[in-house]
Structure formats: structure tokens, C-alpha cells
Design a protein around this motif. Structure first.
Motif, mmCIF file in Angstrom:
data_model
loop_
_atom_site.group_PDB
_atom_site.id
_atom_site.type_symbol
_atom_site.label_atom_id
_atom_site.label_comp_id
_atom_site.label_asym_id
_atom_site.label_seq_id
_atom_site.Cartn_x
_atom_site.Cartn_y
_atom_site.Cartn_z
ATOM 1 N N HIS A 74 -1.365 3.063 3.497
ATOM 2 C CA HIS A 74 -0.316 2.323 4.205
ATOM 3 C C HIS A 74 0.885 1.998 3.322
ATOM 4 N N ILE A 75 0.763 2.162 2.040
ATOM 5 C CA ILE A 75 1.837 1.714 1.147
ATOM 6 C C ILE A 75 2.271 2.847 0.218
ATOM 7 N N THR A 76 2.243 4.074 0.702
ATOM 8 C CA THR A 76 2.743 5.191 -0.093
ATOM 9 C C THR A 76 4.273 5.167 -0.103
ATOM 10 N N GLY A 77 4.854 5.869 -1.065
ATOM 11 C CA GLY A 77 6.310 5.910 -1.158
ATOM 12 C C GLY A 77 6.950 6.523 0.079
ATOM 13 N N ASP A 78 6.340 7.579 0.631
ATOM 14 C CA ASP A 78 6.897 8.209 1.819
ATOM 15 C C ASP A 78 6.902 7.253 3.013
ATOM 16 N N MET A 79 5.835 6.479 3.162
ATOM 17 C CA MET A 79 5.765 5.553 4.293
ATOM 18 C C MET A 79 6.797 4.438 4.152
ATOM 19 N N VAL A 80 6.899 3.880 2.953
ATOM 20 C CA VAL A 80 7.870 2.802 2.742
ATOM 21 C C VAL A 80 9.291 3.319 2.974
ATOM 22 N N ALA A 81 9.597 4.528 2.485
ATOM 23 C CA ALA A 81 10.932 5.091 2.680
ATOM 24 C C ALA A 81 11.219 5.342 4.148
ATOM 25 N N LEU A 82 10.237 5.842 4.887
ATOM 26 C CA LEU A 82 10.430 6.095 6.316
ATOM 27 C C LEU A 82 10.648 4.797 7.081
ATOM 28 N N CYS A 83 9.930 3.743 6.693
ATOM 29 C CA CYS A 83 10.128 2.437 7.340
ATOM 30 C C CYS A 83 11.544 1.914 7.079
ATOM 31 N N MET A 84 12.030 2.067 5.856
ATOM 32 C CA MET A 84 13.380 1.599 5.538
ATOM 33 C C MET A 84 14.441 2.396 6.299
ATOM 34 N N GLU A 85 14.250 3.719 6.418
ATOM 35 C CA GLU A 85 15.221 4.542 7.134
ATOM 36 C C GLU A 85 15.213 4.280 8.638
ATOM 37 N N SER A 86 14.058 3.888 9.186
ATOM 38 C CA SER A 86 13.922 3.734 10.634
ATOM 39 C C SER A 86 14.078 2.299 11.108
ATOM 40 N N GLY A 87 14.368 1.360 10.204
ATOM 41 C CA GLY A 87 14.519 -0.030 10.618
ATOM 42 C C GLY A 87 13.201 -0.691 10.959
ATOM 43 N N ILE A 88 12.141 -0.356 10.214
ATOM 44 C CA ILE A 88 10.820 -0.934 10.448
ATOM 45 C C ILE A 88 10.495 -1.868 9.296
ATOM 46 N N ASP A 89 10.235 -3.130 9.611
ATOM 47 C CA ASP A 89 9.824 -4.111 8.603
ATOM 48 C C ASP A 89 8.313 -3.981 8.406
ATOM 49 N N LEU A 90 7.915 -3.635 7.211
ATOM 50 C CA LEU A 90 6.499 -3.416 6.906
ATOM 51 C C LEU A 90 5.924 -4.684 6.282
ATOM 52 N N LEU A 91 4.945 -5.285 6.953
ATOM 53 C CA LEU A 91 4.304 -6.506 6.484
ATOM 54 C C LEU A 91 2.874 -6.180 6.064
ATOM 55 N N ILE A 92 2.577 -6.344 4.771
ATOM 56 C CA ILE A 92 1.244 -6.066 4.238
ATOM 57 C C ILE A 92 0.472 -7.375 4.132
ATOM 58 N N LEU A 93 -0.710 -7.409 4.744
ATOM 59 C CA LEU A 93 -1.520 -8.618 4.754
ATOM 60 C C LEU A 93 -2.228 -8.811 3.418
ATOM 61 N N PRO A 94 -2.526 -10.043 3.043
ATOM 62 C CA PRO A 94 -3.314 -10.287 1.826
ATOM 63 C C PRO A 94 -4.711 -9.688 1.966
ATOM 64 N N PRO A 95 -5.386 -9.468 0.858
ATOM 65 C CA PRO A 95 -6.724 -8.865 0.929
ATOM 66 C C PRO A 95 -7.736 -9.782 1.612
ATOM 67 N N HIS A 96 -8.712 -9.165 2.263
ATOM 68 C CA HIS A 96 -9.889 -9.838 2.819
ATOM 69 C C HIS A 96 -9.535 -10.884 3.882
ATOM 70 N N CYS A 97 -8.489 -10.666 4.640
ATOM 71 C CA CYS A 97 -8.170 -11.628 5.695
ATOM 72 C C CYS A 97 -7.663 -10.946 6.963
ATOM 73 N N SER A 98 -7.840 -9.635 7.065
ATOM 74 C CA SER A 98 -7.366 -8.954 8.268
ATOM 75 C C SER A 98 -8.140 -9.396 9.502
ATOM 76 N N HIS A 99 -9.389 -9.882 9.343
ATOM 77 C CA HIS A 99 -10.154 -10.345 10.497
ATOM 78 C C HIS A 99 -9.578 -11.640 11.074
ATOM 79 N N LEU A 100 -8.690 -12.300 10.313
ATOM 80 C CA LEU A 100 -8.047 -13.518 10.803
ATOM 81 C C LEU A 100 -6.577 -13.306 11.145
ATOM 82 N N LEU A 101 -5.894 -12.389 10.464
ATOM 83 C CA LEU A 101 -4.444 -12.271 10.591
ATOM 84 C C LEU A 101 -3.992 -11.011 11.324
ATOM 85 N N GLN A 102 -4.825 -9.994 11.419
ATOM 86 C CA GLN A 102 -4.399 -8.750 12.061
ATOM 87 C C GLN A 102 -4.759 -8.795 13.546
#
Length: 340
Positions: A68-96
Motif C-alpha cells: 500500500h505504500i510503494t513509490g508508484d502508489m504514492v505518486a499515483l495518489c498525488m497525481e490523481s488528487g487522492i489523500d492516502l491515510l495510513i492507519l497505525p499498526p494493529h488497530c485496523s479492526h477498530l479504525l478501518q
């Protein structure tokens, strides 16, 4: 995007009624890779979310997986107007949101559908059958109500951090220590707590002793409470199993008939792309079906009758003898010419 565990995508795995906007790919390990994450973002999320956002900024919430955090993905998000929010570890069952309100029902419906096949005697589900099965599961689980409840449960819409904080586990207070009486505790067969389900006679006797112990004590002792929990779970599981068996026996015949009616078309290995859409797969299949096949002679080569074989041999002998006579004549003329 569906990822099969295979080397190449096969057209036989995608049924005709698959939604046209689905994508299919393969992985030798069965897990997604950096390429899968990038292709999903480029071919699935970005075009589909753009239809809804109408060029407004978009928010993509993901966990910290490496894909989810490769250079190609981050660059594509920046070019397409997508704000990428990465969750802290071990809490996706509460925040995702999908983990909170979608994946639970999805897994439950998936287990129910797989159980139907198992009870019908089908030990291995074919990929094409699984794609149809997953379409039914997706319609049941990915409802507007479940999706919205996931965003609400994660405290995002409406924004409520306290909702997440209140769901964090807190140390439980120690219960007050009260004296327990030992009346009838020794009469209980505590081996039932760790053994397989008892038969009818043992269960009847144990329940009789258990009811007597409960009636003589206002506050049941710990073994009694464990026994009550064990017997309650046993009764519920057996009742649920009987209900499912009655229902699944009625559906077995329909399921087997459906598998027999499935048409078998050409199977084609798909090359040239990493991710295929449903429309691309069906187009390749149609082109392969329309392509004429070279007809091969069926069966063994026909044997000639004995008379025809003899006749052919005679013709060959006559032809060979005529050729030899011609050669003798030419040789004779050549000798006479040289002698002159």
C-alpha cells in the motif's frame, strides 16, 4: 479485484454472468503483491471513485501493508488528487471501516455458502463455482447499511473519536470474594467439561444433579457455572446443526442439478496482461469460439480390401516393368549410336 492462486488466468474461471467491472489476476502464492496493489489503485479505485467524486479530492484509508505504500502508489495518489491515510499498526479492526462493519458479515456468509457445498459432498469448489458463490456473498454483505455502519463504528462519519476510545479494553475489576458452599458439587461429573458430548443417559443424570445443585444454592459455585455454560453451548450447537441439516438436505438436489447443467466451453490461458477485466476475458472467449477449428479425421485409417491391395500391387509391377523396358530401350539406342 479477484486474485487466483495460479500462474496464468484461465477464461474458464470467469462465468458469463460476472459483473463487467470486476478485475481478475493471478499470484503464485495466492497473496497480493506490490503490482496487485498498484493495479487495483489504477484500474479499480481511481476510475470508480472518480465517477462519484467529480474531480473532488478523495480519501483512501489503508493499513500499513507494504503493497500500500510503494513509490508508484504514492505518486499515483498525488497525481490523481487522492489523500492516502495510513492507519497505525494493529488497530485496523477498530479504525478501518470494512473491518468494522463489512468483513464480519462477509466471512459469515462465506462460511455458510462453503458449508452448503461441504454438506452436499463437494470437497473441492471449482474456481468458476467460487466466483458465482462470491457474487451471492457480496450482495448479502456489501449492503449500504453495513458499509455506513462501518464508517460510523470507526468514528469517522459522524466524526466521534470517543466511539473508538470507548471500545478499547479496560482492566476488569476484581469480583468480590464470596464464600461458596460445597453442597452437591462433588456429585457432578466434572469430566463432562473436557470430554466429548455425552450420550442420552449420562446427560439426563448429569442434568438432574445439576438442577438439584442449583436449587440448593443461591450463588452457584464455579464448577456449576462452568457446567451450565458447557451444557448450554452443547444444546445450542446440536439444535443449530439439526436445523442446518434439514435445510441443506433440501438444497442438495438443486445444487447438484445446477452443477450438471453447467456448459463447458473452451478454456484459454490469458497472456499479455497482468490484470484482466470481465469484458476482456469474455471478448477473448468469444473470439476463440468463433475461430473455426481444423477438422481432423476421426478413427483409424481405413483398411483397403485384399482385392484392391492386390490390384495396386499388380499396377505397381506393370508400371515398374514398363519403366525397366524403357530404360533397356534407351540403353540399347545409346550403344548403337556409340558404335556408329
Amino acid at each position: 479485484m479477484v486474485i487466483f492462486k495460479a500462474q496464468n488466468t484461465n477464461s474458464a474461471w470467469i462465468p458469463q454472468n460476472t459483473p463487467p467491472d470486476w478485475r481478475f489476476s493471478t499470484s503464485t502464492s495466492g497473496w497480493r503483491s506490490n503490482n496487485h496493489g498498484y493495479e487495483w489503485l489504477r484500474k479499480v479505485f481511481e476510475p470508480e471513485s472518480r465517477k462519484k467524486s467529480k474531480n473532488r479530492p478523495r480519501l483512501l484509508i489503508m493499513d500499513g501493508h507494504s503493497s500500500h505504500i510503494t513509490g508508484d502508489m504514492v505518486a499515483l495518489c498525488m497525481e490523481s488528487g487522492i489523500d492516502l491515510l495510513i492507519l497505525p499498526p494493529h488497530c485496523s479492526h477498530l479504525l478501518q471501516p470494512p473491518d468494522v462493519g463489512v468483513y464480519g458479515p462477509l466471512k459469515r456468509y462465506h462460511a455458510q455458502e462453503v458449508d452448503r457445498y461441504t454438506r452436499a459432498g463437494i470437497q473441492r469448489i471449482k474456481r468458476a463455482d467460487w466466483v458465482e458463490l462470491f457474487q451471492r456473498i457480496r450482495e448479502k454483505a456489501l449492503t449500504s447499511q453495513n458499509i455506513q455502519s462501518g464508517w460510523k463504528g470507526a468514528g469517522l462519519i459522524p466524526f466521534s473519536p470517543r466511539r473508538v476510545l470507548n471500545s478499547l479494553p479496560l482492566p476488569a475489576p476484581e469480583p468480590p470474594c464470596t464464600p461458596q458452599t460445597s453442597t452437591n458439587i462433588m456429585d457432578l461429573d466434572l469430566s463432562i467439561l473436557k470430554s466429548s458430548p455425552p450420550d442420552g443417559t449420562e446427560l439426563k443424570h448429569a442434568n438432574s444433579v445439576f438442577n438439584t445443585a442449583l436449587a440448593s444454592n443461591e450463588s452457584p459455585a464455579s464448577p456449576n457455572r462452568r457446567y451450565a455454560k458447557r451444557m448450554t453451548q452443547l444444546g445450542e450447537s446440536q439444535n443449530a446443526e439439526l436445523t442446518i441439516l434439514r435445510k441443506e438436505l433440501q438444497e442438495c438436489k438443486e445444487l447438484l442439478q445446477t452443477r450438471k447443467k453447467r456448459t463447458k466451453g473452451k478454456r484459454i490461458k490469458l497472456h499479455g496482461e497482468f490484470v484482466f477485466s470481465t469484458e476482456e476475458v469474455l471478448k477473448i472467449v468469444r473470439e476463440a469460439e468463433e475461430k473455426p477449428n481444423a477438422k481432423r479425421p476421426r478413427g483409424r485409417p481405413r483398411k483397403l480390401p485384399i482385392e484392391e491391395v492386390d490390384k495396386l500391387e499388380e499396377d505397381e509391377e506393370v508400371e515398374n516393368s514398363s519403366i525397366e523396358s524403357e530404360l533397356d530401350l534407351v540403353d540399347c539406342v545409346a550403344r548403337r549410336t556409340r558404335s556408329r
